[in-house]
Design an enzyme around this catalytic site. Structure first.
Site, PDB file in Angstrom:
ATOM      1  N   LYS A 104      46.838 -68.285  35.933  1.00 15.18           N
ATOM      2  CA  LYS A 104      47.089 -68.366  37.374  1.00 15.18           C
ATOM      3  C   LYS A 104      46.719 -67.050  38.060  1.00 15.18           C
ATOM      4  O   LYS A 104      46.084 -67.037  39.115  1.00 15.18           O
ATOM      5  CB  LYS A 104      48.562 -68.732  37.627  1.00 15.18           C
ATOM      6  N   GLN A 133      57.774 -69.538  36.902  1.00 15.30           N
ATOM      7  CA  GLN A 133      57.264 -70.327  35.785  1.00 15.30           C
ATOM      8  C   GLN A 133      58.403 -71.001  35.025  1.00 15.30           C
ATOM      9  O   GLN A 133      59.381 -70.346  34.658  1.00 15.30           O
ATOM     10  CB  GLN A 133      56.449 -69.415  34.846  1.00 15.30           C
ATOM     11  N   ASP A 171      54.299 -74.492  44.478  1.00 13.30           N
ATOM     12  CA  ASP A 171      54.396 -75.442  43.358  1.00 13.30           C
ATOM     13  C   ASP A 171      54.810 -76.822  43.857  1.00 13.30           C
ATOM     14  O   ASP A 171      54.648 -77.819  43.154  1.00 13.30           O
ATOM     15  CB  ASP A 171      55.449 -74.951  42.348  1.00 13.30           C
TER      16      ASP A 171
END
Ligand code: NAP
Length: 284
Positions: free
Chosen positions: A53, A97, A120
């Site tokens: 990422k 995460q 997200d």
């Protein structure tokens, strides 16, 4: 018949080129899109994901911050970091995460992220926006699947889509996105009695289970579009999906490979969401 491949790497390259151009334009107006990635603990897979990422940010010209914290970090400490990132004007997207260590309530942490930076798309406000058709961030994996369908010019209106899996991050949002495009949607899960009877009716199948060979050739209608979200390891330790690729490609019309399918699209859509978050601040 052999299915045509939907190449997630090639599509990602195209979309990331567009992101890079838009990042350059934003920078010319004094805004550099910024993504903060927060990793707690030493999970090996998570380390790879966050590295990818951050690299995608670098490749597209975005600013990124990678915060690594030990597994001993407390929930209160993590919530304080999220608060600080919410207030940081150089950061347009915040990604914590998952999975988090067991002593931290992941849902509480997700809800602490400002919905304006929830790239997200896991915040309850983002889920509500998707459900009601309001603007908001879409979860990156199903969003990437929608882009793959768009890339082959697939018209979903009136088609039957079967989604296997009902998680909050893939299956459920996937079903809502397909519904929004006027597909008739069936959601299957571990208590579904006759999965094959469902998938045989499908024009589009999205497999998001996390088990090898959940979908085999005898379960697929000729010409169907098959999107494989699953990420598993085969007996040789190689990455594979939920779909028996070699068998299903003989029957399907279109199919995504693993690796090189949905995986790269997920990171690409994270870049798109972060960019769009920054573009929104420009309009404010
Ligand atoms: P998850 O939360 O474990 O959900 C799995 C879903 O599959 C559940 O809804 C479960 O049903 C259902 N299921 C389990 N066994 C089944 C069976 N035999 N038949 C039908 N349904 C079954 O997983 P997830 O987070 O959605 O992820 C799914 C897979 O996608 C995993 O392999 C994950 O690694 C992968 N993934 C890939 C990407 C990417 O970028 N490519 C991104 C995210 C996830 P119940 O609800 O009844 O338990």
């Amino acid at each position: 018949m052999t299915a045509q491949l939907i190449d997630g790497n090639a599509l990602s390259r195209q979309l990331r080129a567009d992101v890079t151009a838009r990042v350059t334009a934003l920078k010319a107006n004094g805004i550099t899109p910024g993504l903060a990635v927060v990793l707690v603990g030493e999970n090996a897979a998570s380390q790879v994901y966050v590295r990818n990422k951050v690299k995608a940010c670098e490749d597209t010209g975005m600013h990124s911050v990678l915060e690594r914290w030990p597994a001993t970090m407390t929930e209160a400490e993590l919530l304080a970091r999220v608060d600080a990132l919410n207030a940081d004007t150089t950061i347009h997207g915040i990604l914590v995460q998952l999975p988090l260590p067991a002593h931290i309530d992941a849902q509480k942490v997700i809800e602490a992220i400002s919905p304006a930076k929830d790239v997200d798309g896991f915040h309850i406000a983002s889920a509500g926006a998707l459900m009601t058709g309001m603007p908001g961030f879409w979860p990156c994996t199903p969003y990437g699947c929608m882009k793959m369908l768009e890339s082959i010019g697939y018209e979903l209106k009136g088609k039957h889509a079967v989604v296997i899996g009902r998680s909050n991050i893939v299956g459920k949002p996937m079903a809502l996105m397909l519904l929004q495009q006027n597909a008739t949607v069936t959601i299957c899960h571990s208590a579904t009695k006759d999965l094959k009877a469902m998938t045989l009716q499908a024009d589009v199948i999205v497999a998001a289970v996390g088990k090898r060979n959940v979908l085999t050739a005898d379960m697929v209608k000729a010409g169907a579009v098959v999107l494989d979200v699953g990420m598993n390891r085969n007996d040789e330790g190689k990455l594979c999906g939920d779909v028996d690729f070699e068998g299903v490609k003989q029957v399907a019309g279109w199919i995504t490979p693993v690796p090189g399918g949905v995986g790269p699209m997920t990171i690409t859509m994270l870049m798109v969401n972060t960019l769009e978050s920054a573009e929104r601040t420009e309009r404010r």
